[in-house]
Structures are given as structure tokens and as C-alpha cells.
Design an enzyme around this catalytic site. Structure first.
Site, mmCIF file in Angstrom:
data_model
loop_
_atom_site.group_PDB
_atom_site.id
_atom_site.type_symbol
_atom_site.label_atom_id
_atom_site.label_comp_id
_atom_site.label_asym_id
_atom_site.label_seq_id
_atom_site.Cartn_x
_atom_site.Cartn_y
_atom_site.Cartn_z
ATOM 1 N N LYS A 25 47.731 42.887 46.895
ATOM 2 C CA LYS A 25 47.621 42.180 45.609
ATOM 3 C C LYS A 25 48.965 41.688 45.085
ATOM 4 O O LYS A 25 49.028 40.670 44.394
ATOM 5 C CB LYS A 25 46.969 43.076 44.560
ATOM 6 C CG LYS A 25 45.527 43.394 44.889
ATOM 7 C CD LYS A 25 44.624 43.269 43.685
ATOM 8 C CE LYS A 25 43.182 43.237 44.153
ATOM 9 N NZ LYS A 25 42.291 44.055 43.379
ATOM 10 N N LYS B 223 33.779 41.317 45.004
ATOM 11 C CA LYS B 223 33.756 40.637 43.713
ATOM 12 C C LYS B 223 34.759 39.500 43.664
ATOM 13 O O LYS B 223 34.482 38.445 43.130
ATOM 14 C CB LYS B 223 34.145 41.630 42.621
ATOM 15 C CG LYS B 223 33.037 42.504 42.127
ATOM 16 C CD LYS B 223 33.687 43.366 41.070
ATOM 17 C CE LYS B 223 32.814 44.062 40.147
ATOM 18 N NZ LYS B 223 33.631 44.691 39.093
ATOM 19 N N LYS C 218 33.225 42.735 53.889
ATOM 20 C CA LYS C 218 32.343 43.352 52.904
ATOM 21 C C LYS C 218 32.152 42.415 51.702
ATOM 22 O O LYS C 218 33.089 41.714 51.313
ATOM 23 C CB LYS C 218 33.010 44.657 52.448
ATOM 24 C CG LYS C 218 32.089 45.617 51.755
ATOM 25 C CD LYS C 218 32.810 46.934 51.496
ATOM 26 C CE LYS C 218 32.198 47.615 50.284
ATOM 27 N NZ LYS C 218 32.899 48.815 49.879
#
Ligand code: TRP
Length: 344
Positions: free
Chosen positions: A126, A213, A210
């Protein structure tokens, strides 16, 4: 307050193991969150002493718009309940409503070696590198300490999370053990609760990753959101990646396996049963059956969600009471830690 007096106000723990988990109020929940997490949490409520947190302080690490944060908190609270979490049987609370989270977070930061934080996978991905990292919010680095605070404040036995959060639970354990060894037995050391059974829902557009979001935000075809309209669900599943086989059969590609998995999980069958049911059928027929299963599951969730959102005063009342219940437990732990580190 003396320790004895503090101990007096701890609500009785009961015999059931305590679970604590959290979801960030950023972006809508998707089918993977429902099938992989929320549905299990709801079904297992009577087996545990349940704490489910809406982690709005963590959401600030993505620096979203203030109105978005405010709305997402209520949205997530209503979705938690619409998916079956019952505020009578589970403490459904907002992280920032309980000041102890931020207070313990700071103390844990002071006991966490910088190297541990810098090595976290989520931080590295991130925060980026080079100039990007220089501008990244410092909260991305200290994120695990706040998460450890969430867990440790409640003396949680288990932390139900997806495999992607295993490292965060591990570092929470490491931090707890470090403080225990330096300052006496302060914390209960939690265990991750990672399901090996149950659905692992993959992205519709890319069945090798996967369902996530953040990807859902940038790619419309990636995930089914819990509030998607039936036509949107049909459209997204219609466009889901399959493979070049003429019909459902061996070898099953990842996209087809994902659709079968979603169907099996919603209809309560095994993967083998789903495969047997659709073997030889066209991908169109499979997709249509999956669409129906998804829409049937989402209908009652959406109905309940919109009822809850229509009465915001009640929703806020539930969150306020939950915050009080949570704070009663959290403040006792905080006091114990403050004493152990020399703050009181
Ligand atoms: N980091 C978790 C995630 O991104 C969210 C989270 C915050 C959490 N605090 C927690 C999960 C405590 C479990 C327990 O999904």
C-alpha cells in the site's frame, strides 16, 4: 480506581470463547465478504461471545472523503445486521466510538520495533516505493498496532479473518507476547480463526485473484456487491470469465470452478455435487443458475438493509449502546496496560 474495583465492573465473560473481528467501512461489501465471513459469523453467534467492529480509524489510512466515511459507517452497520448479525447477541460497534482503541494503539506503537512494521506485506504494497512512499500516510505503517489494539482490548480468544489478514494477527500475537515478557502477563494472546472450509470467492473478471473490495472499486465486473440490483448481478455473472471448453467438464478452469463454488455455497451443496449437477451443461445454463442463487440470497439481505437505513435514529441508537458495552470491557484492559507500562 483500584484493580479490584476495575475487575468488579468487567462484565462476566461467560463460558463461550470470545471472537473479535473488524471490517473497514470503505467500499461496499461483496459476495466474498458475505460467503467467506459474515454468513459464518452470523450462523456461529451462539457459539461465541461476539465483538464485531467497524474500523473507521483504519479507514482513514486511505484518506477518504469525510462524508464517505460517515455514510460508510452506517452502511456497514446496517449490512452487518442485514446479513444476520444480531445486536442482542453480538456487540456491533464503531471503533472510533471507543477511545481506548486509539489510546492502546499508541502504547503498542511504542513497544513495536519499526522493522516489524516495515516488513508487513500490506504496508509494502500500500505504501509503494520511493517518492510514493515518502508521501504515504504514516498510519499505513502503524496500522497493525491499531489492529492489535482492537483485538487485545477485548482479550479475544479468536480472530476470524481471511488468509490475507493472517500476518496482521500474527504481529498482534508477537506484540502481545513481547509486552507480556517485558511487563508481566498483560495480554491474552489471540489465535487467528481462518476457515479452511467455506467459500473462497474469486474475482469474476480474474478468477486467479480473491474477490476484493479495492479491485471492485476500479473494475465494475470484478465483484458482486451486496446491494447490486438483480439485473446488475445477471450482467456481471453473464460476463464472468470462463474458459474455452464447450461446456462444464474436466478440466475445470478457475472461472468455472469459481461459479460452481458460489453456487454450491449458496445452495448448501458440496463442490462435487455442484459439478455433477452441471456436468455437460452450457456455461449459459450455469451462469443463469448462479445468478438466480445469488439474487435469491441477496433479496432478503437488501430488504432488511433498506429497512434499517430508513430508520437512522434507531441504527445510531444501536451503535451508541454497543459502544458503551464495548467500552466497559476495553477500559478495564486499557487500565491494566497503562499500569503495566508506568502510566498510572
Ligand atoms: N485489517 C483488517 C482488514 O483489512 C480489518 C481489521 C481492523 C481487523 N481491525 C481488526 C480484522 C481486528 C480483525 C480484527 O480486513
Amino acid at each position: 480506581m483500584s484493580d479490584a474495583a476495575a475487575a468488579d465492573i468487567v462484565p462476566p465473560r461467560g463460558d463461550r470463547p470470545r471472537v473479535l473481528s473488524g471490517i473497514q467501512p470503505t467500499f461496499q461489501l461483496h459476495l466474498g465478504n458475505y460467503l467467506g465471513a459474515l454468513r459464518h459469523w452470523a450462523r456461529e453467534q451462539d457459539s461465541y461471545d461476539n465483538y464485531f467492529c467497524i474500523v473507521d480509524l483504519h479507514a482513514l489510512t486511505a484518506v477518504p472523503d469525510p462524508e464517505l466515511v460517515r455514510n460508510s459507517v452506517l452502511e456497514l452497520a446496517a449490512l452487518y445486521m442485514a446479513c444476520g448479525l444480531d445486536p442482542e447477541r453480538s456487540v456491533l460497534f464503531v471503533q472510533s466510538h471507543v477511545a481506548a482503541h486509539a489510546q492502546l494503539g499508541w502504547i503498542l506503537e511504542c513497544y513495536t520495533p519499526l522493522g516489524w512494521l516495515e516488513r508487513m506485506t500490506q504496508f509494502k504494497s500500500k505504501a509503494g516505493a520511493g517518492r510514493e512512499r515518502e508521501r504515504a500516510p504514516a498510519g499505513l505503517l502503524t496500522y497493525p498496532d491499531l489492529m492489535a489494539a482492537d483485538i487485545l482490548l477485548y482479550d479475544a480468544d479468536y480472530v476470524p479473518v481471511g488468509d490475507d489478514q493472517r500476518q496482521h494477527v500474527e504481529i498482534s500475537r508477537d506484540i502481545a507476547q513481547r509486552i507480556n515478557s517485558l511487563r508481566g502477563e498483560v495480554f491474552r494472546v489471540p489465535e487467528p480463526l481462518i476457515r479452511s472450509t467455506g467459500a473462497r470467492v474469486m474475482g469474476l473478471d480474474d478468477p486467479t485473484t480473491k474477490m476484493s473490495k479495492s479491485t471492485a472499486l476500479t473494475k465494475a465486473g470484478h465483484a458482486i456487491l451486496l446491494l447490486d440490483l438483480p439485473d446488475t448481478v445477471r450482467h456481471k455473472i453473464g460476463r464472468a470469465t470462463t474458459d474455452t471448453n464447450p461446456s462444464v467438464g474436466e478440466p475445470i478452469g478457475p472461472g468455472v470452478a469459481n461459479l460452481l463454488e458460489i453456487h454450491a455455497s449458496l445452495r448448501g451443496t458440496s463442490r462435487e455435487e455442484a459439478l455433477a449437477q452441471f456436468a455437460g451443461k452450457s456455461y449459459g445454463a450455469l451462469k443463469s443458475a448462479v445468478t438466480d442463487a445469488v439474487n435469491e440470497a441477496l433479496e432478503p439481505v437488501q430488504k432488511r438493509y433498506y429497512e434499517l437505513r430508513a430508520d437512522e435514529a434507531t441504527l445510531r441508537g444501536i451503535l451508541a449502546r454497543a459502544a458503551e458495552r464495548a467500552a466497559t470491557v476495553a477500559n478495564v484492559t486499557l487500565l491494566r496496560v497503562q499500569r503495566a507500562v508506568g502510566l498510572r
